[in-house]
Design a protein around this motif. Structure first.
Motif, PDB file in Angstrom:
ATOM      1  N   GLY A 126       0.808  -1.215   0.000  1.00 36.76           N
ATOM      2  CA  GLY A 126       0.000   0.000   0.000  1.00 36.76           C
ATOM      3  C   GLY A 126       0.838   1.260   0.000  1.00 36.76           C
ATOM      4  N   PHE A 127       0.485   2.187   0.899  1.00 35.72           N
ATOM      5  CA  PHE A 127       1.202   3.464   0.996  1.00 35.72           C
ATOM      6  C   PHE A 127       2.047   3.513   2.277  1.00 35.72           C
ATOM      7  CE2 PHE A 127      -2.418   4.190  -1.737  1.00 35.72           C
ATOM      8  CZ  PHE A 127      -1.865   4.910  -2.790  1.00 35.72           C
ATOM      9  N   SER A 128       2.644   2.361   2.621  1.00 33.92           N
ATOM     10  CA  SER A 128       3.425   2.283   3.860  1.00 33.92           C
ATOM     11  C   SER A 128       4.624   3.227   3.857  1.00 33.92           C
ATOM     12  CB  SER A 128       3.896   0.847   4.100  1.00 33.92           C
ATOM     13  OG  SER A 128       4.598   0.372   2.954  1.00 33.92           O
ATOM     14  N   SER A 129       5.138   3.572   2.679  1.00 28.91           N
ATOM     15  CA  SER A 129       6.276   4.504   2.598  1.00 28.91           C
ATOM     16  C   SER A 129       5.855   5.935   2.936  1.00 28.91           C
ATOM     17  CB  SER A 129       6.908   4.453   1.207  1.00 28.91           C
ATOM     18  OG  SER A 129       5.952   4.737   0.215  1.00 28.91           O
ATOM     19  N   PHE A 130       4.524   6.172   2.942  1.00 30.99           N
ATOM     20  CA  PHE A 130       3.997   7.498   3.318  1.00 30.99           C
ATOM     21  C   PHE A 130       3.398   7.443   4.732  1.00 30.99           C
ATOM     22  CE2 PHE A 130       3.725   7.166  -1.285  1.00 30.99           C
ATOM     23  CZ  PHE A 130       4.219   8.379  -1.736  1.00 30.99           C
ATOM     24  N   ALA A 172       3.675  -5.243  -3.780  1.00 29.96           N
ATOM     25  CA  ALA A 172       4.116  -3.844  -3.773  1.00 29.96           C
ATOM     26  C   ALA A 172       3.079  -2.940  -4.443  1.00 29.96           C
ATOM     27  CB  ALA A 172       5.468  -3.720  -4.474  1.00 29.96           C
ATOM     28  N   HIS A 173       1.868  -2.981  -3.922  1.00 31.08           N
ATOM     29  CA  HIS A 173       0.765  -2.187  -4.470  1.00 31.08           C
ATOM     30  C   HIS A 173      -0.329  -2.143  -3.416  1.00 31.08           C
ATOM     31  CE1 HIS A 173      -1.309  -0.141  -7.631  1.00 31.08           C
ATOM     32  NE2 HIS A 173      -0.527  -0.603  -8.591  1.00 31.08           N
ATOM     33  N   PHE A 174      -1.476  -1.514  -3.744  1.00 32.03           N
ATOM     34  CA  PHE A 174      -2.585  -1.525  -2.781  1.00 32.03           C
ATOM     35  C   PHE A 174      -3.737  -2.412  -3.245  1.00 32.03           C
ATOM     36  CE2 PHE A 174      -2.995   2.325  -5.409  1.00 32.03           C
ATOM     37  CZ  PHE A 174      -4.290   2.209  -5.903  1.00 32.03           C
ATOM     38  N   ASP A 229       3.894   3.923 -10.003  1.00 27.55           N
ATOM     39  CA  ASP A 229       2.772   3.058 -10.399  1.00 27.55           C
ATOM     40  C   ASP A 229       1.593   3.197  -9.443  1.00 27.55           C
ATOM     41  OD1 ASP A 229       4.105   2.167 -12.585  1.00 27.55           O
ATOM     42  OD2 ASP A 229       4.657   0.214 -11.758  1.00 27.55           O
ATOM     43  N   ARG A 230       1.891   3.298  -8.145  1.00 19.92           N
ATOM     44  CA  ARG A 230       0.819   3.423  -7.163  1.00 19.92           C
ATOM     45  C   ARG A 230       0.088   4.758  -7.301  1.00 19.92           C
ATOM     46  NH1 ARG A 230       3.918   1.061  -2.010  1.00 19.92           N
ATOM     47  NH2 ARG A 230       5.494   0.653  -3.586  1.00 19.92           N
ATOM     48  N   LEU A 231       0.841   5.808  -7.500  1.00 21.18           N
ATOM     49  CA  LEU A 231       0.223   7.130  -7.677  1.00 21.18           C
ATOM     50  C   LEU A 231      -0.574   7.185  -8.971  1.00 21.18           C
ATOM     51  CD1 LEU A 231       3.184   9.392  -6.473  1.00 21.18           C
ATOM     52  CD2 LEU A 231       1.037   8.971  -5.261  1.00 21.18           C
ATOM     53  N   SER A 262      -1.950   4.579 -10.371  1.00 24.75           N
ATOM     54  CA  SER A 262      -3.130   3.731 -10.151  1.00 24.75           C
ATOM     55  C   SER A 262      -4.260   4.508  -9.484  1.00 24.75           C
ATOM     56  CB  SER A 262      -2.762   2.520  -9.294  1.00 24.75           C
ATOM     57  OG  SER A 262      -1.841   1.711  -9.975  1.00 24.75           O
ATOM     58  N   ILE A 263      -3.905   5.444  -8.590  1.00 23.51           N
ATOM     59  CA  ILE A 263      -4.923   6.286  -7.955  1.00 23.51           C
ATOM     60  C   ILE A 263      -5.690   7.066  -9.023  1.00 23.51           C
ATOM     61  CG2 ILE A 263      -5.206   8.400  -6.551  1.00 23.51           C
ATOM     62  CD1 ILE A 263      -4.980   5.908  -4.886  1.00 23.51           C
ATOM     63  N   THR A 264      -4.962   7.499 -10.071  1.00 20.89           N
ATOM     64  CA  THR A 264      -5.610   8.273 -11.146  1.00 20.89           C
ATOM     65  C   THR A 264      -6.680   7.464 -11.833  1.00 20.89           C
ATOM     66  OG1 THR A 264      -3.515   9.428 -11.490  1.00 20.89           O
ATOM     67  CG2 THR A 264      -5.169   9.662 -13.214  1.00 20.89           C
ATOM     68  N   TYR A 265      -6.336   6.206 -12.228  1.00 18.38           N
ATOM     69  CA  TYR A 265      -7.348   5.463 -12.992  1.00 18.38           C
ATOM     70  C   TYR A 265      -8.285   4.606 -12.142  1.00 18.38           C
ATOM     71  CZ  TYR A 265      -3.917   1.569 -13.142  1.00 18.38           C
ATOM     72  OH  TYR A 265      -3.028   0.576 -12.830  1.00 18.38           O
ATOM     73  N   THR A 266      -8.016   4.506 -10.818  1.00 16.94           N
ATOM     74  CA  THR A 266      -8.982   3.785  -9.960  1.00 16.94           C
ATOM     75  C   THR A 266      -9.898   4.717  -9.185  1.00 16.94           C
ATOM     76  OG1 THR A 266      -7.351   3.642  -8.185  1.00 16.94           O
ATOM     77  CG2 THR A 266      -7.522   1.745  -9.658  1.00 16.94           C
ATOM     78  N   LEU A 267      -9.509   5.991  -9.052  1.00 11.36           N
ATOM     79  CA  LEU A 267     -10.305   6.926  -8.256  1.00 11.36           C
ATOM     80  C   LEU A 267     -10.637   8.216  -9.012  1.00 11.36           C
ATOM     81  CD1 LEU A 267     -11.544   7.084  -5.442  1.00 11.36           C
ATOM     82  CD2 LEU A 267      -9.441   8.117  -4.623  1.00 11.36           C
ATOM     83  N   ILE A 268      -9.630   8.800  -9.661  1.00  7.32           N
ATOM     84  CA  ILE A 268      -9.849  10.082 -10.336  1.00  7.32           C
ATOM     85  C   ILE A 268     -10.680   9.924 -11.608  1.00  7.32           C
ATOM     86  CG2 ILE A 268      -8.740  12.153 -11.296  1.00  7.32           C
ATOM     87  CD1 ILE A 268      -8.186  11.673  -8.291  1.00  7.32           C
ATOM     88  N   THR A 269     -10.335   8.919 -12.446  1.00  8.84           N
ATOM     89  CA  THR A 269     -11.076   8.717 -13.706  1.00  8.84           C
ATOM     90  C   THR A 269     -12.558   8.420 -13.458  1.00  8.84           C
ATOM     91  OG1 THR A 269      -9.055   7.944 -14.771  1.00  8.84           O
ATOM     92  CG2 THR A 269     -11.111   7.467 -15.899  1.00  8.84           C
TER      93      THR A 269
END
Length: 480
Positions: free
Chosen positions: A187-191, A345-347, A441-443, A445-452
């Motif tokens: 997920g976003f563990s690095s943040f 290595a993803h959410f 890739d994770r950032l 992915s946010i675009t096409y799973t949430l923003i789009t």
């Protein structure tokens, strides 16, 4: 994590007819005779049909294709079987075995559908003899044969990928691996310092996405002025986008507040299946919407005839079928692999991050993924591009500037969604492997799973006068 030990085999021997060792020479003679007769008779049939113009009919065209397919089908299997009967039973590599099965399965399934095409040919010939040569024209015959081949290739790819990514047990050439059956998401563990902030932002976007898509679908269903092909496709797209977010975002949000529960192999496969199905479905729905705009602008007088309910249903059904088929290919390809690492290595269970966890070489899987991605991204993009070339040429022929502006405005919303959707998908799935960065890739992915999914209803409602008017009418009815 749950782990299982196994040994992987890379070579095989075929048992053949070893239990009939006293009769192997007799069997060899019988099978060789039958094989020669099969080859000769099929070659004669194909040659006669090619030479004699009186046999240049749909029935004999199908027969020649079937005979050719049957000949190649026997060539894939019988020579090795005959050689094993005379003591030359050499081992076959994993790749050789996979190749043999691929051609065997392709040709076997192809033959099944060729026989179906021949049955249809006889039906037309007997039940509709006066229109036989019109219905069974060259184009139709080629389409039926091509369809049989395509189905054979797709089904064989699914079978072979699912079988030859399995681990095989045998004392020959072993490679030790430990198989993982449960996964956790990085997920976003690095943040970690910003996870609460990210949770608040993503939750807000998610609620807006769900609410706006539900409103769009409700308004289209309630307001009869929006009961047109364009808004029918929009309502289906909004529904699909809503389901698409439900597959991924809730688990991502829970991981941001510390509820990062492991996911089973089956759960991961299910998530990927729905995610891929809906993503590909959306690609082809946008293509259908592009075709709708092309017909509306380039052929306005026949718009409601061309884009009738049956055609709209077929286009939506076709998008769903392609999504389901391609998802089956992808998921079968990925989840027949054995996994040695447990942390994704993803959410969510995306294709490329899952491949990186595999114990074995994933070159074949990468090729399958690239070919499928190429097909489901570039083919729809190409069709939309052609549609817009024709649309723009039609718009340029309109005399008044106001007329051109008004006509293009009907396409602006669709074009905006297309650019964002295909832009993100192309970057995510068609970029070179060496350029993969997990954080990027994770950032993305946010675009096409949430923003789009959010962009779709927002663009169509803010830029579209018809939707805004319909929304006012619905609200007016509610409070009047």
């Amino acid at each position: 994590m749950q782990r299982k030990n196994y040994t992987q085999v890379t070579e095989f021997t075929l048992q053949g007819f070893s239990s009939f060792h006293e009769h192997q020479i007799t069997l060899f003679a019988i099978f060789l005779t039958l094989y020669i007769l099969t080859l000769v008779s099929n070659v004669i049939i194909v040659t006669i049909i090619c030479i004699d113009r009186h046999l240049h009919t749909p029935m004999y065209f199908f027969l020649s294709i079937l005979s050719t397919s049957e000949t190649v089908y026997t060539l894939v299997i019988i020579p090795r079987m005959l050689s094993s009967l005379v003591g030359q039973n050499e081992s076959i590599s994993l790749e050789g075995c996979a190749t043999q099965m691929f051609f065997f399965a392709t040709l076997a399934i192809n033959n099944c559908f060729l026989l179906t095409a021949m049955g249809y040919d006889r039906y037309v010939a007997i039940c509709n003899p006066l229109r036989y040569m019109i219905i069974m024209n060259k184009k139709m015959c080629v389409l039926l044969v091509g369809g049989a081949c395509a189905i054979g290739l797709i089904m064989a790819s699914i079978h072979v990928t699912s079988i030859f990514n399995l681990p095989f047990y045998n004392p020959m050439q072993k490679k030790n691996h430990t198989v993982v059956t449960m996964f956790t998401f990085q997920g976003f563990s690095s943040f970690h310092e910003h996870q609460i902030t990210l949770f608040a932002v993503f939750l807000t976007l998610y609620i807006i996405t769900l609410a706006s898509n539900v409103i769009i679908v409700a308004v289209i269903c309630i307001d009869h002025y929006l009961h047109t092909p364009m808004y029918f496709f929009l309502s289906i797209l909004s529904t699909s986008e809503t389901l698409y977010t439900l597959v991924i975002i809730p688990r991502m949000l829970s991981s941001l507040i510390g509820w990062n529960q492991p996911i089973s192999l089956e759960g991961c496969a299910t998530q990927m299946f729905f995610f891929v199905t809906l993503a590909i479905n959306n690609c082809f729905l946008l293509t259908a919407m592009g075709y709708d705009r092309y017909v509306a602008i380039c052929n306005p007088l026949r718009y409601m005839i061309v884009m009738n309910k049956k055609v709209c249903a077929h286009l939506v059904g076709g998008a769903c079928v392609i999504g389901l088929t391609m998802a089956s290919v992808q998921v079968t390809s990925i989840f027949s692999l054995t996994f040695c690492e447990a942390e994704v290595a993803h959410f969510y269970c995306d294709i490329l991050p899952m491949m990186k966890l595999a114990c074995i070489d994933t070159t074949i899987n990468e090729i399958i993924n690239f070919v499928v991605s190429l097909g489901v991204i570039l083919v729809p993009m190409g069709l939309i591009f052609i549609s817009y070339i024709l649309i723009i040429s039609a718009i340029l022929k309109i005399a008044s500037a106001e007329g051109r502006k008004k006509t293009f405005a009907t396409c602006a919303s669709h074009l905006t969604v297309v650019i964002v959707h295909y832009g993100c998908a192309s970057i995510a799935y068609l970029k070179p492997k060496s350029e993969n960065s997990m954080e990027q890739d994770r950032l993305l992915s946010i675009t096409y799973t949430l923003i789009t999914p959010l962009l779709n209803p927002v663009v169509y409602s803010l830029r579209n006068k018809e939707v805004k008017d319909a929304l006012r009418r619905v609200i007016g009815k509610k409070f009047s």
